[in-house]
Design an enzyme around this catalytic site. Structure first.
Site, PDB file in Angstrom:
ATOM      1  N   GLY A  87      38.289  42.059 -25.331  1.00 23.80           N
ATOM      2  CA  GLY A  87      38.254  42.692 -26.657  1.00 23.80           C
ATOM      3  C   GLY A  87      38.562  41.665 -27.722  1.00 23.80           C
ATOM      4  O   GLY A  87      38.987  40.541 -27.424  1.00 23.80           O
ATOM      5  N   LYS A 110      37.307  35.772 -37.810  1.00 21.52           N
ATOM      6  CA  LYS A 110      37.862  35.276 -36.545  1.00 21.52           C
ATOM      7  C   LYS A 110      39.136  34.492 -36.864  1.00 21.52           C
ATOM      8  O   LYS A 110      39.088  33.559 -37.680  1.00 21.52           O
ATOM      9  CB  LYS A 110      36.810  34.373 -35.886  1.00 21.52           C
ATOM     10  CG  LYS A 110      37.176  33.834 -34.521  1.00 21.52           C
ATOM     11  CD  LYS A 110      35.959  33.200 -33.867  1.00 21.52           C
ATOM     12  CE  LYS A 110      36.296  32.444 -32.612  1.00 21.52           C
ATOM     13  NZ  LYS A 110      35.108  31.829 -32.009  1.00 21.52           N
ATOM     14  N   ASP A 122      48.267  34.912 -30.250  1.00 18.34           N
ATOM     15  CA  ASP A 122      48.869  35.135 -31.564  1.00 18.34           C
ATOM     16  C   ASP A 122      47.874  35.696 -32.574  1.00 18.34           C
ATOM     17  O   ASP A 122      48.205  35.916 -33.736  1.00 18.34           O
ATOM     18  CB  ASP A 122      49.497  33.827 -32.097  1.00 18.34           C
ATOM     19  CG  ASP A 122      48.457  32.723 -32.248  1.00 18.34           C
ATOM     20  OD1 ASP A 122      47.265  32.959 -31.947  1.00 18.34           O
ATOM     21  OD2 ASP A 122      48.839  31.611 -32.678  1.00 18.34           O
ATOM     22  N   ARG A 173      32.323  35.097 -39.531  1.00 17.70           N
ATOM     23  CA  ARG A 173      31.148  34.974 -38.667  1.00 17.70           C
ATOM     24  C   ARG A 173      30.164  36.099 -38.989  1.00 17.70           C
ATOM     25  O   ARG A 173      30.555  37.239 -39.204  1.00 17.70           O
ATOM     26  CB  ARG A 173      31.608  35.058 -37.208  1.00 17.70           C
ATOM     27  CG  ARG A 173      30.483  35.033 -36.212  1.00 17.70           C
ATOM     28  CD  ARG A 173      30.968  34.586 -34.844  1.00 17.70           C
ATOM     29  NE  ARG A 173      31.791  35.592 -34.175  1.00 17.70           N
ATOM     30  CZ  ARG A 173      32.360  35.378 -32.984  1.00 17.70           C
ATOM     31  NH1 ARG A 173      32.233  34.227 -32.366  1.00 17.70           N
ATOM     32  NH2 ARG A 173      33.094  36.319 -32.419  1.00 17.70           N
ATOM     33  N   ASP A 249      31.242  37.863 -21.608  1.00 19.13           N
ATOM     34  CA  ASP A 249      31.642  38.324 -22.940  1.00 19.13           C
ATOM     35  C   ASP A 249      31.072  37.414 -24.017  1.00 19.13           C
ATOM     36  O   ASP A 249      31.098  37.756 -25.200  1.00 19.13           O
ATOM     37  CB  ASP A 249      33.169  38.388 -23.068  1.00 19.13           C
ATOM     38  CG  ASP A 249      33.838  37.094 -22.646  1.00 19.13           C
ATOM     39  OD1 ASP A 249      33.640  36.674 -21.495  1.00 19.13           O
ATOM     40  OD2 ASP A 249      34.537  36.481 -23.474  1.00 19.13           O
ATOM     41  N   ASP A 259      29.928  32.260 -29.726  1.00 21.29           N
ATOM     42  CA  ASP A 259      31.188  31.689 -29.260  1.00 21.29           C
ATOM     43  C   ASP A 259      31.117  30.180 -29.046  1.00 21.29           C
ATOM     44  O   ASP A 259      30.866  29.695 -27.945  1.00 21.29           O
ATOM     45  CB  ASP A 259      31.696  32.390 -27.994  1.00 21.29           C
ATOM     46  CG  ASP A 259      33.221  32.385 -27.995  1.00 21.29           C
ATOM     47  OD1 ASP A 259      33.778  31.323 -28.324  1.00 21.29           O
ATOM     48  OD2 ASP A 259      33.833  33.413 -27.707  1.00 21.29           O
TER      49      ASP A 259
HETATM   50  P1  AMP Z   1      37.009  33.157 -26.104  1.00 16.72           P
HETATM   51  O1  AMP Z   1      37.463  32.045 -25.215  1.00 16.72           O
HETATM   52  O2  AMP Z   1      37.011  32.799 -27.555  1.00 16.72           O
HETATM   53  O3  AMP Z   1      35.738  33.805 -25.653  1.00 16.72           O
HETATM   54  O4  AMP Z   1      38.130  34.269 -26.008  1.00 16.72           O
HETATM   55  C1  AMP Z   1      38.369  35.028 -24.863  1.00 16.72           C
HETATM   56  C2  AMP Z   1      39.284  36.157 -25.193  1.00 16.72           C
HETATM   57  O5  AMP Z   1      40.557  35.678 -25.597  1.00 16.72           O
HETATM   58  C3  AMP Z   1      38.806  37.044 -26.312  1.00 16.72           C
HETATM   59  O6  AMP Z   1      39.197  38.357 -25.980  1.00 16.72           O
HETATM   60  C4  AMP Z   1      39.577  36.553 -27.500  1.00 16.72           C
HETATM   61  O7  AMP Z   1      39.715  37.522 -28.491  1.00 16.72           O
HETATM   62  C5  AMP Z   1      40.907  36.196 -26.864  1.00 16.72           C
HETATM   63  N1  AMP Z   1      41.650  35.180 -27.617  1.00 16.72           N
HETATM   64  C6  AMP Z   1      41.372  33.863 -27.720  1.00 16.72           C
HETATM   65  N2  AMP Z   1      42.287  33.235 -28.494  1.00 16.72           N
HETATM   66  C7  AMP Z   1      43.174  34.175 -28.892  1.00 16.72           C
HETATM   67  C8  AMP Z   1      44.355  34.188 -29.709  1.00 16.72           C
HETATM   68  N3  AMP Z   1      44.826  33.074 -30.273  1.00 16.72           N
HETATM   69  N4  AMP Z   1      44.994  35.360 -29.883  1.00 16.72           N
HETATM   70  C9  AMP Z   1      44.533  36.488 -29.312  1.00 16.72           C
HETATM   71  N5  AMP Z   1      43.452  36.563 -28.546  1.00 16.72           N
HETATM   72  C10 AMP Z   1      42.768  35.431 -28.333  1.00 16.72           C
HETATM   73 MG    MG Z   2      34.407  34.865 -26.646  1.00 16.21          MG
END
Ligand code: AMP
Ligand code: MG
Length: 482
Positions: A87, A110, A122, A173, A249, A259
């Site tokens: 999510g 984002k 965070d 974004r 995802d 992403d």
């Molecule tokens: P990603 O690697 O950007 O595809 O992120 C994978 C998942 O981790 C997604 O659900 C992001 O929303 C969550 N996520 C990544 N970085 C953070 C963060 N600093 N705080 C909260 N959720 C994160």
């Molecule tokens: Mg992602």
């Protein structure tokens, strides 16, 4: 002030299974770093009468536009093969904006604070990675490859803690939607057929209205996505793009690249190239991207099974057949793409060998992928001794021989090559140089690389160094989710 927002927030109206209603968490001292005027104008948005301070408030989410109804979207995903509930953990969709041409775009922040899906995160993002996404996504757009776009980056004025303290930032974004394979996985895992049907209807309405009246919408959607994702990965292969984290995802149903975490462009041709620090096994290496695309599409097909046929066995059989059509489709599209890169018209049985022999030569000689094609177009800025190699000259003779059988003029052939072979890609050392300067408040290199990458197929002046691979021997490494 009328900016021109036309919000029609349909996802926010879906049931709570799909999302959490949440606002961005306000930030201390937002400061606009970059704003994409030309994208704003494509979206029929006019920010010209708004001063920088006000823009900073808008693109940090401190002030939300009228008509916004912000949410965090629920989704799941296979991360490196393992199923996880995810999510929007650090993003909010502030609304769906409709342009004058009736095209709809998600506007998403984002790095905008915690949500119900943040797990241990965070909710924030660092300046470097957000500016990196800005550069690479805009470069992809310049390369004519479907992608989410970047409208703005603000600094939050707050530090975030990673390995060290970093400057916080928020990226705006823009995407034709944020529906992912993982969105279907999330809803399918809930095992409520009506919810799955709702998501299917939403998706078709948004992206594929041409199959609204079809007899088997789920199967047709699968077919269309196989096609779009196949085209997308062929495009990535064309320009040497390595996504780096092709988890389900991170695969959209629109067919846009999404992403920009550990992605990077390959310099020296090596099919096994991996940049991501966490991709130890090379799951998402350059040459594996088509294989993973198929794997992800199979996960998508699994979600659709209950909607494809009431008889589960039958549904699985039909879906499997479709998924198994991927290789042939990919092979055909890939070879045609390589023909385009070589300016070849028509088909010749030996084309595949001609193409593979060039790639093998590049691999053996550690030739730069992009610049080898520039060399073939007589547009390589460097007089490179590499191309005096006997094997290359022999290969070139075969290529010229094949080209002479083109049912087209050499002018047409060159035009085809020029459209398919970029002169400029985001060279890793230049991207890093731009980011390092931007982090020290010098945006000149950042703006310069953006300007060049707007027209990657065009010859430009004042671009010294922007066509060269890095001279450092150190392996370039990229990082996820920072
Ligand atoms: P990603 O690697 O950007 O595809 O992120 C994978 C998942 O981790 C997604 O659900 C992001 O929303 C969550 N996520 C990544 N970085 C953070 C963060 N600093 N705080 C909260 N959720 C994160
Ligand atoms: Mg992602």
């Amino acid at each position: 002030m009328n900016i021109g927002w036309q919000f029609d927030n349909t996802y926010a109206n879906l049931s709570d299974a799909f999302k959490e209603k949440i606002k961005p968490t306000p930030v201390n001292n937002p400061e606009l770093i970059i704003f994409n005027k030309s994208l704003a104008s494509e979206l029929n948005l006019d920010f010209s009468k708004i001063d920088k301070k006000e823009l900073s408030k808008i693109f940090s989410g401190n002030v939300l536009p009228n008509g916004s109804n912000s949410i965090a979207q629920a989704y799941a995903g296979h991360q490196f093969g393992h199923f996880t509930m995810l999510g929007d953990g650090r993003a909010v969709l502030i609304g769906e904006h409709k342009t004058k041409a009736n095209k709809k775009y998600d506007i998403q922040f984002k790095g905008s604070g915690k949500t119900a899906f943040s797990r241990n995160g965070d909710g924030r993002a660092a300046l470097g990675p957000m500016l990196r996404e800005y550069i690479i996504s805009e470069a992809m757009n310049g390369l004519n490859i479907p992608t989410t776009r970047s409208l703005a980056v603000v600094k939050t004025g707050e530090n975030i803690q990673r390995e060290t303290a970093l400057q916080g930032a928020i990226l705006t974004r823009v995407a034709s939607s944020h529906i992912r394979v993982g969105t279907f996985q999330y809803i399918a895992a809930r095992k409520k057929k009506d919810e799955l049907k709702t998501l299917l209807d939403f998706t078709i309405n948004r992206h594929y209205p041409e199959i609204k009246d079809s007899n088997n919408q789920a199967l047709d959607l699968l077919n269309l996505l196989i096609d779009r994702q196949c085209n997308l990965v062929v495009n990535w292969m064309r320009v040497g793009f390595i996504h780096g984290v092709m988890n389900t995802d991170n695969m959209t149903i629109s067919g846009e690249t999404i992403d920009y975490g550990p992605c990077a462009f390959m310099d020296t041709y090596d099919p096994k190239t991996v940049f991501s620090s966490i991709d130890q096994t090379g799951r998402y290496a350059y040459c594996n991207q088509p294989v993973i695309t198929k794997w992800n599409l199979a996960r998508f097909a699994e979600c659709l099974v209950p909607l494809i046929n009431k008889d589960q066995e039958k549904a699985i059989k039909i879906a499997t057949e479709k998924i198994n059509s991927f290789e042939k489709k990919y092979e055909e599209k890939w070879i045609n793409m390589m023909r385009d890169k070589l300016g070849l018209f028509g088909l010749d049985d030996k084309d595949k060998f001609l193409i593979l022999d060039l790639l093998t030569w590049m691999h053996e000689k550690k030739a730069d992928y992009t610049n080898t094609f520039c060399h073939l177009m007589n547009l390589n800025p460097k007089k490179d001794g590499l191309y005096s190699d006997k094997d290359f000259i022999n290969w070139k003779e075969r290529w010229e021989d094949r080209s002479s059988k083109n049912n087209a003029t050499s002018k047409k052939s060159m035009e085809l090559m020029r459209k398919n072979n970029p002169l400029f890609i985001p060279r890793n050392h230049k991207v890093e140089e731009a980011l390092e300067a931007a982090e020290q408040n010098d945006l000149k290199p950042f703006n310069k690389i953006l300007e060049i990458l707007k027209k990657p197929y065009d010859e430009q002046i004042g671009t010294d160094g922007y066509q060269s691979p890095s001279i450092s021997d150190e392996k370039y490494q990229t990082f996820c989710g920072t």
